[in-house]
Design a protein around this motif. Sequence first.
Motif, mmCIF file in Angstrom:
data_model
loop_
_atom_site.group_PDB
_atom_site.id
_atom_site.type_symbol
_atom_site.label_atom_id
_atom_site.label_comp_id
_atom_site.label_asym_id
_atom_site.label_seq_id
_atom_site.Cartn_x
_atom_site.Cartn_y
_atom_site.Cartn_z
ATOM 1 N N GLN A 409 0.816 -1.217 0.000
ATOM 2 C CA GLN A 409 0.000 0.000 0.000
ATOM 3 C C GLN A 409 0.851 1.269 0.000
ATOM 4 O O GLN A 409 0.333 2.367 -0.196
ATOM 5 N N LYS A 410 2.171 1.119 0.170
ATOM 6 C CA LYS A 410 3.058 2.279 0.232
ATOM 7 C C LYS A 410 3.635 2.595 -1.147
ATOM 8 O O LYS A 410 3.624 1.767 -2.050
ATOM 9 N N GLN A 411 4.149 3.818 -1.278
ATOM 10 C CA GLN A 411 4.867 4.206 -2.487
ATOM 11 C C GLN A 411 6.306 3.718 -2.344
ATOM 12 O O GLN A 411 7.092 4.276 -1.588
ATOM 13 N N ILE A 412 6.655 2.645 -3.041
ATOM 14 C CA ILE A 412 7.963 2.011 -2.885
ATOM 15 C C ILE A 412 8.769 2.207 -4.162
ATOM 16 O O ILE A 412 8.332 1.834 -5.246
ATOM 17 N N SER A 413 9.949 2.779 -4.025
ATOM 18 C CA SER A 413 10.829 2.949 -5.183
ATOM 19 C C SER A 413 11.951 1.922 -5.125
ATOM 20 O O SER A 413 12.257 1.355 -4.071
ATOM 21 N N LEU A 414 12.564 1.680 -6.267
ATOM 22 C CA LEU A 414 13.704 0.762 -6.322
ATOM 23 C C LEU A 414 14.834 1.270 -5.441
ATOM 24 O O LEU A 414 15.516 0.486 -4.758
ATOM 25 N N SER A 415 15.021 2.580 -5.416
ATOM 26 C CA SER A 415 16.079 3.177 -4.596
ATOM 27 C C SER A 415 15.859 2.882 -3.113
ATOM 28 O O SER A 415 16.788 2.482 -2.397
ATOM 29 N N GLU A 416 14.629 3.062 -2.636
ATOM 30 C CA GLU A 416 14.322 2.801 -1.224
ATOM 31 C C GLU A 416 14.512 1.324 -0.891
ATOM 32 O O GLU A 416 15.022 0.969 0.176
ATOM 33 N N LEU A 417 14.103 0.464 -1.799
ATOM 34 C CA LEU A 417 14.222 -0.977 -1.576
ATOM 35 C C LEU A 417 15.689 -1.387 -1.462
ATOM 36 O O LEU A 417 16.055 -2.200 -0.597
#
Length: 503
Positions: A409-417
């Motif tokens: 449900q969150k806004q997940i970016s490749l960078s954050e991951l």
Amino acid sequence: MYRVLVADDEPMSLQMIVKIVNDRCSEYHICDCAVDGRELLEKIRREKPDVVITDIKMPLVSGVRVSEIIHTEMPNVFFIIISGYQSFEYAQRAIRSGAADYILKPITPSGLSEAMEKLSDRIQFAYYSRRNRLLQQICNGSEYDLDEMKAIFPYQSVFLGLIRENGLPRRFSKSVGREIYSDINERYMIYGRDERESLYLIPQVMLGEQTIEGYLQKVVARQRKSLNYQTIIYSDQLISITDLTDVIREMYNTLAHCIIIGRNQIIKIDGKRTAFSSETENQVARIIDETFNDMETIIRERKFETAKKKIKSTLIHWQKQGCPQSWMEYAVRNLNSLCIRYGHVSENSELIDREILLDDAFYNAMSIEELSEMVIDILFQNEKEGNVLKLDSPEFLQDVLDYLTQNIQKQISLSELCHIFGVSQTYLSRLFRKYTGLSFNQKLTELRMEKAKRIINKNHDFYIREVAELVGYQDQFYFSRVFRSYVGKSPSEYADELENDTV
């Protein structure tokens, strides 16, 4: 309104059908009538109706034979065949001819109006499919039927606007993304070459007092995701539908030459083709070659730290100067060729894999700093691989997928991951492609859609907005378009099918 052509050789029966359609079927209007099969064929070809209601037994040419002929010539015409014969053989012949329905005499107002109501959903979906096919042809520069375009999208002119999230569409990956279309109930048309793009064709009546620029900015504000950047290209002139191909080509061309990594932009075009000449391209090539004139020596002598610093500082400088993605791609792919030429590629590395990873880098990077890091990782990947080989396993990727599922449900970016799991974006991108055959974005969208399906499976009475939010979409309309591109039907249609199966 849908156009109906009625045929019957009995005047009383013909008049009754016309009256029922006029009085009870508000979505339809009678465009013409015929009293024999030959006249019916002529009028169908001339009037191009949506629906033909015909008696099965007509003089000169039977209703079934007309249905068979027209089904091959004009498959978008729906036939309702009326018959006094209760034999299954007649019904079977009607169905084989391509008829949408078969009604027995005596005709009743409720029976015919019910058949017409059921048929309207099929006609609407046929219009929707034809609309999407035509829009794809227009956007791809293919020839299309202008008369058909006028019939299914009855506006002589539209405003055009293009919204692109992050970098240009991938070019080297086999799985370049799914095309996106507007929902079946939307009155304007939308087409995206992938999930990150939306080309809007909007009639003036729908904008009201708004400008096309203001409307597009509202769309961006509604669906903006964390740190992603947006490029808006629009024309404030009404574009005739006869000029769509040229203006859309100009928009795509402008996008390809003007996207700047990490920078939000609003670009207005005047509806005329802008020439990006070969002279301009040659000038770009000269600037890039001059900037990296000593890079071949640096790479040949394996001075990799020097090369990395120069690449990073140059890309950041170019971005500040407003240099577009196309410049940077040209430069980076030249550098990739140098690295390959001088052997900075492991024996097991596939050249196409590097091209795909570079595609992913330009597609996913949300800032020039991110792009620089990813490019350096790809060009000099061998130096780091020894430290992370232990993470190259299905089990490690499953941990990543579990995290995505739990935080869908969150806004997940490749960078954050990558920050959470302590690996580079390039390395994680490679793992996604190695073990799933998909890019990070494609896999994330798949997880979101599967979660949405499970939510709908558990609760058929839902609000689309709530489902969208539960799987990470702020804009319910955008969510519906992506859902349709993956599932083949809208969320509400998917729920209706589940409801019918349960019953």
